[in-house]
Design an enzyme around this catalytic site. Structure first.
Site, PDB file in Angstrom:
ATOM      1  N   CYS A  31       0.839  -1.208   0.000  1.00  0.00           N
ATOM      2  CA  CYS A  31       0.000   0.000   0.000  1.00  0.00           C
ATOM      3  C   CYS A  31       0.873   1.256   0.000  1.00  0.00           C
ATOM      4  O   CYS A  31       1.550   1.536   0.988  1.00  0.00           O
ATOM      5  CB  CYS A  31      -0.905  -0.057   1.230  1.00  0.00           C
ATOM      6  SG  CYS A  31      -1.728   1.477   1.664  1.00  0.00           S
ATOM      7  N   CYS A  34       0.110   3.788   2.714  1.00  0.00           N
ATOM      8  CA  CYS A  34       0.563   3.259   4.011  1.00  0.00           C
ATOM      9  C   CYS A  34       2.043   3.552   4.213  1.00  0.00           C
ATOM     10  O   CYS A  34       2.470   3.904   5.312  1.00  0.00           O
ATOM     11  CB  CYS A  34       0.341   1.749   4.093  1.00  0.00           C
ATOM     12  SG  CYS A  34      -1.386   1.246   3.966  1.00  0.00           S
TER      13      CYS A  34
END
Length: 103
Positions: A31, A34
């Site tokens: 991600c 993230c």
């Protein structure tokens, strides 16, 4: 305090039974957002002594992600007294995360 890895095995002890607020970062290695948020969460863990900070890898801990209804990552959850106090989805600026912890 450094960032803890939260798993289903230590969740009850480290989060539900915590005397301090706990900031949980739901993330995954693939991600991009993230990875952008991770250094900010690490900074907060180092700077805020009054709270615990934990990261939950949603690929390795799907039960915890499901328990919190995490559909999008990154998701940040602040737990106080075993209850969800605050929750946000997406990359947040550091000051907004600090406000979540205080709120």
């Amino acid at each position: 305090m450094s960032v803890m890895e939260i798993t289903k095995d230590n969740f009850e002890q480290e989060v539900l039974k915590s005397e301090q607020p706990v900031l949980l970062d739901f993330w995954a290695s693939w991600c991009g957002p993230c990875r952008m948020l991770s250094p900010v969460v690490d900074q907060i863990a180092d700077e805020v002594a009054s709270a615990k900070v934990g990261k939950i890898n949603v690929d390795e801990q799907p039960e915890l992600a499901q328990r919190f209804g995490v559909m999008s990552i990154p998701t940040l959850v602040v737990m106080k007294g075993g209850e969800i106090a605050q929750q946000s989805v997406g990359v947040q600026p550091k000051d907004a995360i600090l406000r979540m912890l205080e709120g």
